[in-house]
Every structure is written in C-alpha cells, then in structure tokens.
Design a protein around this motif. Structure first.
Motif, mmCIF file in Angstrom:
data_model
loop_
_atom_site.group_PDB
_atom_site.id
_atom_site.type_symbol
_atom_site.label_atom_id
_atom_site.label_comp_id
_atom_site.label_asym_id
_atom_site.label_seq_id
_atom_site.Cartn_x
_atom_site.Cartn_y
_atom_site.Cartn_z
ATOM 1 N N THR A 146 0.107 -7.667 -10.766
ATOM 2 C CA THR A 146 0.616 -7.255 -9.683
ATOM 3 C C THR A 146 -0.321 -5.843 -9.512
ATOM 4 O OG1 THR A 146 1.829 -7.971 -9.532
ATOM 5 C CG2 THR A 146 2.327 -6.215 -9.183
ATOM 6 N N LYS A 147 -0.469 -4.973 -10.687
ATOM 7 C CA LYS A 147 -0.896 -3.690 -10.817
ATOM 8 C C LYS A 147 -2.297 -3.900 -10.611
ATOM 9 C CE LYS A 147 -1.848 0.249 -13.135
ATOM 10 N NZ LYS A 147 -2.501 0.313 -12.980
ATOM 11 N N ASP A 204 -3.604 -4.397 -6.826
ATOM 12 C CA ASP A 204 -3.149 -3.403 -6.700
ATOM 13 C C ASP A 204 -4.142 -2.641 -6.448
ATOM 14 O OD1 ASP A 204 -1.022 -4.036 -5.269
ATOM 15 O OD2 ASP A 204 0.041 -2.654 -6.687
ATOM 16 N N ASP A 205 -4.745 -2.431 -7.630
ATOM 17 C CA ASP A 205 -6.208 -1.085 -8.394
ATOM 18 C C ASP A 205 -7.023 -2.000 -7.211
ATOM 19 O OD1 ASP A 205 -4.341 0.463 -9.857
ATOM 20 O OD2 ASP A 205 -4.833 -0.432 -11.580
ATOM 21 N N HIS A 261 -7.499 -1.191 -4.027
ATOM 22 C CA HIS A 261 -8.195 -0.007 -3.087
ATOM 23 C C HIS A 261 -9.851 0.733 -3.469
ATOM 24 C CE1 HIS A 261 -3.910 -0.019 -1.990
ATOM 25 N NE2 HIS A 261 -4.697 0.319 -0.770
ATOM 26 N N ALA A 307 2.427 -7.925 -3.577
ATOM 27 C CA ALA A 307 1.116 -7.344 -3.702
ATOM 28 C C ALA A 307 -0.436 -7.812 -2.783
ATOM 29 C CB ALA A 307 0.699 -6.946 -5.065
ATOM 30 N N LYS A 363 -0.456 -8.281 0.477
ATOM 31 C CA LYS A 363 -0.465 -6.348 1.030
ATOM 32 C C LYS A 363 -1.917 -6.152 0.659
ATOM 33 C CE LYS A 363 3.319 -4.330 0.532
ATOM 34 N NZ LYS A 363 4.705 -3.600 -0.091
ATOM 35 N N CYS A 364 -2.706 -6.524 0.330
ATOM 36 C CA CYS A 364 -4.074 -6.199 -0.360
ATOM 37 C C CYS A 364 -4.663 -6.112 0.544
ATOM 38 C CB CYS A 364 -4.188 -6.826 -1.359
ATOM 39 S SG CYS A 364 -6.042 -7.324 -2.708
#
Length: 255
Positions: A40-41, A44-45, A48, A96, A99-100
């Motif tokens: 998940t992280k 997210d990373d 962005h 995640a 929404k990515c």
C-alpha cells in the motif's frame, strides 16, 4: 529498491517512466498484514513520484500470482479487532490502488485466489497468461469475499460474481475471466505476455501524464464511498473469521 523480511518481499524498479512493483511471499505469494501495508505504501509513494507515469504490478515466480490472505495470520486472529485490522489491510490496498493518480497495469502470470483476485480487479488493465485461473474460495472457509467484492463486481458484474463466489471450490479458467472482463487480454506463454506488457507500458508512458491522471479519475468515478464501504466490509469478515466453522475450515485447508 527491495524491501525484504520474514513476511515477504517487495521490489521496485523505475525505467523509462515505468514503475514496476513486484511482490512475493514463500507461501504462493500470499499476503500477511505487513506485506499488505508495505505494498500500500509503495503504491502511494510511486503514485506521487514525478519520475513515474505508469505502474506495473506483478508477483514473483512462475507458479501462483497470489494466494490471497495469509492462512497463518487468519488462524492467529483471536478477537474482532484483530480480524477487522487484518482485513482492513486489503481495504487500504484496494483504496490506494483506485486513488493512485497513475494507471496500474496488472501482470497475472498464474492462479489467483481470494484477495489475489481482488488485487487483480483493482488494477486498471490486466494482461494475463492462459494459466491464470481464478477462484473465490472464501465461502468454503466460512467467510466471504466482502472486502474485495466492490472491485471484482466493478469488473465482472454481480451475476458473474455470484457464479464465482457460490462455486467456491471451482477454478474458473483465464478464458472465463477474460470473457467476463477481468482480464483485458490473455497469452499462451509468459514470453508473449511479457512482450505485450512491455509494449503497452511503454506506449502508456509516452502519453501526457496529466491526461492519464484525468482518465484514471474517470475510470473510478462513483467509488468515493469505498473509503468507508471497504472498512465496513472488513468488519464483517473480521467477525466471521472467529467462528468455529471458519477456524475448523482454515485448519483443514492448511493441512
């Protein structure tokens, strides 16, 4: 970059604006809680990261794509809070992914079960091998595919979901998943799959990133309520996993 520990491995590479994420676990690429959190992280990373235009999600090895939730951790759940927390890991991962801001291409090279089907369904576009059969076995172990259901239904519809869920012991072939809309294309060999994947990823990476991000939002319109919905579903699963019937079924499956 590689993150590795006793709970599995996540490897990330970036090349020509393509961010590739590869996850792995010795137990058929299943997911303990920590690996879910790390994936998940990572999404997210990279979502962005200005050096990345498109993401590719794949798993290690040549056998299963993903066996879903870790049986060991499911068996270790002792109360509703622990159960809800574990299933929330899949909720957070799927949210995640949706929404990515980057489109996610899934590479499904082998069988997918339970949460693995949900992860595949949360990809924006999937290329698969003809060995990539799918199964939702949750009812057979006393729970249900509640958290992943919205993602799967979005791709294949409620009728196909019912067929897949209620035949919990039955593998559906990759051709079925393709026909129902889960897979965009299937390939007779891993070599052909990877060639097509690379070509597609490079093509998408050449597009205007702003247009791709706007297209991603269009593809996921109407899902804003999933932040709450998937956590509510995690609560349902968290309660059911404590039942005696589920504990007995899980122990039998593990054997």
């Amino acid at each position: 970059m590689s993150l590795q520990n006793a709970t599995g491995t996540i490897t990330v590479s970036i090349d020509a604006k393509i961010g590739t994420i590869e996850f792995g676990h010795p137990a058929s690429n299943s997911f303990p809680a920590q690996l879910l959190q790390e994936l998940t992280k990572t999404i997210d990373d990279l979502g962005h990261n200005s050096e990345v235009t498109v993401l590719v999600l794949k798993s290690q090895g040549t056998a299963a794509f993903c066996a879903g939730a870790s049986f060991d951790e499911l068996l270790a759940v002792t109360n509703e809070s622990e159960g809800e927390s574990f299933f929330s890991g899949f909720a957070h991962l799927i949210n995640a992914m949706r929404k990515c801001p980057k489109l996610i291409i899934g590479r499904v090279h082998g069988k997918a079960v339970g949460g693995g089907v949900g992860i595949a369904a949360a990809c924006d576009y999937i290329l698969a091998s003809q060995e990539a059969s799918i199964k939702l076995s949750e009812l057979a172990i006393g729970i249900g595919p509640f958290v992943i259901e919205p993602a799967v239904s979005r791709k294949i519809g409620k009728t196909a979901l019912a067929e897949l869920t209620l035949t919990a012991q039955e593998w559906k072939p990759a051709a079925w998943a393709h026909e129902k809309g889960l897979y965009a294309k299937t390939f007779e060999s891993i070599e052909k799959l990877d060639k097509a994947l690379l070509e597609l990823a490079h093509q998408i990476a050449s597009y205007n990133p702003e247009a791709l991000s706007a297209m991603k939002k269009v593809l996921w319109e109407g899902t804003d309520h999933w932040d709450d919905l998937l956590l509510e579903r995690a609560s349902i699963s968290g309660k059911l996993v404590l039942s005696e019937a589920t504990k007995t079924a899980l122990a039998a499956f593990k054997k």
